[in-house]
Enzyme design. Structure first.
Site, PDB file in Angstrom:
ATOM      1  N   LYS A  95      -9.400  11.359 -35.611  1.00 23.91           N
ATOM      2  CA  LYS A  95      -8.647  10.149 -35.988  1.00 23.91           C
ATOM      3  C   LYS A  95      -7.169  10.341 -35.642  1.00 23.91           C
ATOM      4  O   LYS A  95      -6.285   9.956 -36.406  1.00 23.91           O
ATOM      5  CB  LYS A  95      -8.793   9.841 -37.469  1.00 23.91           C
ATOM      6  CG  LYS A  95     -10.204   9.695 -37.975  1.00 23.91           C
ATOM      7  CD  LYS A  95     -10.887   8.465 -37.435  1.00 23.91           C
ATOM      8  CE  LYS A  95     -12.163   8.169 -38.224  1.00 23.91           C
ATOM      9  NZ  LYS A  95     -13.143   9.278 -38.165  1.00 23.91           N
ATOM     10  N   ARG A 373      10.427  -1.246   5.633  1.00 23.07           N
ATOM     11  CA  ARG A 373      11.061  -2.287   4.828  1.00 23.07           C
ATOM     12  C   ARG A 373      10.479  -3.654   5.168  1.00 23.07           C
ATOM     13  O   ARG A 373      10.115  -3.924   6.316  1.00 23.07           O
ATOM     14  CB  ARG A 373      12.568  -2.304   5.053  1.00 23.07           C
ATOM     15  CG  ARG A 373      13.288  -1.065   4.524  1.00 23.07           C
ATOM     16  CD  ARG A 373      14.794  -1.284   4.562  1.00 23.07           C
ATOM     17  NE  ARG A 373      15.166  -2.412   3.726  1.00 23.07           N
ATOM     18  CZ  ARG A 373      15.390  -2.332   2.406  1.00 23.07           C
ATOM     19  NH1 ARG A 373      15.285  -1.173   1.783  1.00 23.07           N
ATOM     20  NH2 ARG A 373      15.724  -3.404   1.726  1.00 23.07           N
ATOM     21  N   HIS A 379      23.476  -4.239   5.402  1.00 19.24           N
ATOM     22  CA  HIS A 379      24.561  -3.322   5.048  1.00 19.24           C
ATOM     23  C   HIS A 379      23.986  -1.903   4.950  1.00 19.24           C
ATOM     24  O   HIS A 379      22.786  -1.694   5.082  1.00 19.24           O
ATOM     25  CB  HIS A 379      25.188  -3.731   3.711  1.00 19.24           C
ATOM     26  CG  HIS A 379      24.215  -3.766   2.562  1.00 19.24           C
ATOM     27  ND1 HIS A 379      23.358  -4.823   2.357  1.00 19.24           N
ATOM     28  CD2 HIS A 379      23.927  -2.847   1.603  1.00 19.24           C
ATOM     29  CE1 HIS A 379      22.611  -4.587   1.287  1.00 19.24           C
ATOM     30  NE2 HIS A 379      22.930  -3.390   0.822  1.00 19.24           N
ATOM     31  N   ASP A 400      -3.091  -2.709  -0.487  1.00 19.04           N
ATOM     32  CA  ASP A 400      -3.929  -3.003  -1.641  1.00 19.04           C
ATOM     33  C   ASP A 400      -5.182  -3.794  -1.288  1.00 19.04           C
ATOM     34  O   ASP A 400      -6.277  -3.500  -1.752  1.00 19.04           O
ATOM     35  CB  ASP A 400      -3.129  -3.727  -2.733  1.00 19.04           C
ATOM     36  CG  ASP A 400      -2.375  -4.934  -2.213  1.00 19.04           C
ATOM     37  OD1 ASP A 400      -2.484  -5.248  -1.018  1.00 19.04           O
ATOM     38  OD2 ASP A 400      -1.661  -5.573  -3.022  1.00 19.04           O
ATOM     39  N   SER A 404      -6.362 -11.026   5.644  1.00 17.43           N
ATOM     40  CA  SER A 404      -6.245 -11.316   7.075  1.00 17.43           C
ATOM     41  C   SER A 404      -5.868 -10.065   7.867  1.00 17.43           C
ATOM     42  O   SER A 404      -6.036 -10.012   9.083  1.00 17.43           O
ATOM     43  CB  SER A 404      -5.182 -12.396   7.300  1.00 17.43           C
ATOM     44  OG  SER A 404      -3.888 -11.891   6.972  1.00 17.43           O
ATOM     45  N   GLY A 405      -5.338  -9.041   7.167  1.00 19.08           N
ATOM     46  CA  GLY A 405      -4.895  -7.821   7.837  1.00 19.08           C
ATOM     47  C   GLY A 405      -3.490  -7.919   8.389  1.00 19.08           C
ATOM     48  O   GLY A 405      -2.961  -6.957   8.958  1.00 19.08           O
TER      49      GLY A 405
END
Length: 477
Positions: A95, A373, A379, A400, A404-405
């Site tokens: 418990k 990215r 910048h 994930d 459509s790839g």
């Protein structure tokens, strides 16, 4: 072997759902023999193990009884654990309720004491359970309801029609898979155990206090057993243990329980080992993972526009998994089983959904990570690829879901523009719309943990989705 597999093997071998509490309670011990209480208790407990090893499916020592005996009591616990046959699972009744000590406690009981499961208090929530659930081969039983009259004011709050213990059961289902998380239910009420069974048909229930009203036992078992006469672990009354020949009484009890089980099995059930509505011999390797994804609403129904512009009657939202440490850990292991067979120097996640997964895999496999990215900053370094790498290295892309790839191939193209090689793309779910063939035509090998058809078929077999929902899935594919 996992707790769940070990338990089901013991149930089948001994034809028993009975578990025995191994509690060093001097009041229950038949008599003192040497006059040395610790030694007498140890001899008695080992006698009980020897008498019942072919009659029970699990042993359940209660930590509090051993702690009450001081340091020698903990030594007695270790001796008792060592006396239990390796093929019978051990459920430590602790418990446990302190979040601050949960990680250390879990490590001690699972790694040092080698117990297979533990009971915990649920009040600290999922964070508490997660400390135990990160041990993949072990299990927890969440205290859901007790028979203590003084607890009624809390357990029945705010009203008897929607009591707290049912809310707890609904919430705790999302903390762990059916193989790793069950409920401890102490009650003499068939209605109470029946309500919990209705909410959690796929969960193991560790019953307590059911012998307080023996005339109720048939109704209690009928309410608590699942549709295949399993799913309920039944305690042996402590009064039986004070007898000179406890095995005789326990044998009779096993026969009585098995008769009730037989009466409650559906006529069309034809497999000796079952999960609710799904034969263990036929279940998908990621059966529990699929059910938990559904339980935490990673799979939703409605009209949803996908990134590709198509409208589906369902939506798969895998971003929720990062808030469930146990589930996230299990998903990482599934990815890792694929990655272990691939050749690569670095792991690349596709922003933004798969970045947590790529990070977890990098830590788990001890491989460096980079990522392309989504947009280049105007910048700073203005880098297209974040992280350290060398041109000519091979990178495995982690994403994930394949619909459509497009996102996976765009990410791979960015990596290749920096002089990196991409041969493999690994995803969690493949929609099976010919996307793997499309990736292959572009020079990539695609791998997936699950396919959409595997998910839908498993959910349908387990009773999570109905005919109409299954049809909606199939029509969208």
């Amino acid at each position: 072997m996992t707790f769940f597999n070990k338990l089901n093997t013991a149930i089948a071998r001994n034809d028993s759902l009975l578990f025995l509490g191994l509690d060093p309670n001097p009041e229950m011990m038949p008599q003192h023999k040497t006059g040395e209480i610790i030694e007498d208790l140890g001899t008695w407990l080992q006698f009980l193990i020897a008498e019942t090893a072919n009659l029970v499916c699990a042993y359940k020592p209660t930590l509090g009884f051993y702690e009450a005996l001081g340091s020698r009591g903990l030594e007695l616990l270790e001796r008792t654990l060592a006396a239990i046959p390796n093929d019978i699972p051990i459920i430590l009744d602790a418990k446990h309720s302190d979040l601050n000590t949960s990680t250390t406690f879990a490590r001690t009981i699972f790694q040092e004491w080698q117990v297979d499961a533990v009971t915990i208090n649920s009040y600290a929530g999922q964070d508490h359970a997660a400390s135990f659930l990160v041990h993949p081969d072990k299990a927890v039983f969440v205290l859901c309801c007790t028979s203590n009259p003084g607890a009624i004011a809390l357990q029945q709050y705010p009203q008897t029609e929607s009591p707290f213990y049912l809310h707890l059961a609904k919430e705790a289902k999302t903390w762990g898979t059916p193989e790793q998380l069950g409920f401890e239910v102490g009650t003499t009420s068939p209605e109470v155990i029946g309500q919990i069974r209705a909410i959690a048909p796929e969960r193991l229930i560790l019953a307590r206090s059911i012998w307080a009203e023996e005339g109720n036992i048939n109704q209690l078992l009928t309410a608590g057993l699942n549709a295949n006469g399993n799913g309920l672990l039944i305690p042996i009354s402590q009064e039986v243990l004070s007898q000179d020949n406890p095995a005789k009484e326990i044998y009779s009890l096993r026969q009585k329980v098995n008769q009730i089980r037989t009466e409650n099995v559906k006529e069309d059930s034809n497999c000796s080992l079952w999960l609710p509505d799904v034969c263990l011999l036929e279940k998908h390797p990621h059966f529990d993972l699929i059910l938990q994804l559904y339980d935490i609403e990673c799979i939703l129904f409605g009209n949803f526009v996908q990134a590709s512009g198509a409208t589906f009657s369902y939506y798969i939202d895998l971003r929720k998994i990062i808030s469930n440490p146990q589930l996230f850990h299990q998903i990482l292991l599934a990815y890792a089983d694929i990655l272990k067979n691939l050749n690569f120097d670095r792991i690349a996640g596709i922003p933004y959904g798969s970045l947590p997964t790529a990070t977890g895999l990098a830590l788990h496999l001890n491989r460096p990570m980079i990522f392309p990215r989504k947009e280049v900053k105007a910048h700073g370094t203005r880098r297209l690829i974040e992280g350290l790498f060398h041109p000519g290295e091979t990178v495995v892309v982690v994403d994930d879901i394949l619909i459509s790839g497009k996102s996976a191939m765009e990410g791979a193209a960015k990596l290749e523009s920096a002089g990196l090689n991409v041969e493999d793309i690994v995803v969690f779910i493949d929609h099976e719309q010919g996307v793997k063939d499309r990736l292959h035509q572009n020079g990539y090998h695609a791998h997936s943990v699950l396919t959409l058809s595997e998910i839908t078929e498993t959910l349908y077999q387990a009773g999570r989705i109905n005919d109409e929902q299954l049809k909606a899935f199939e029509e969208s594919c």
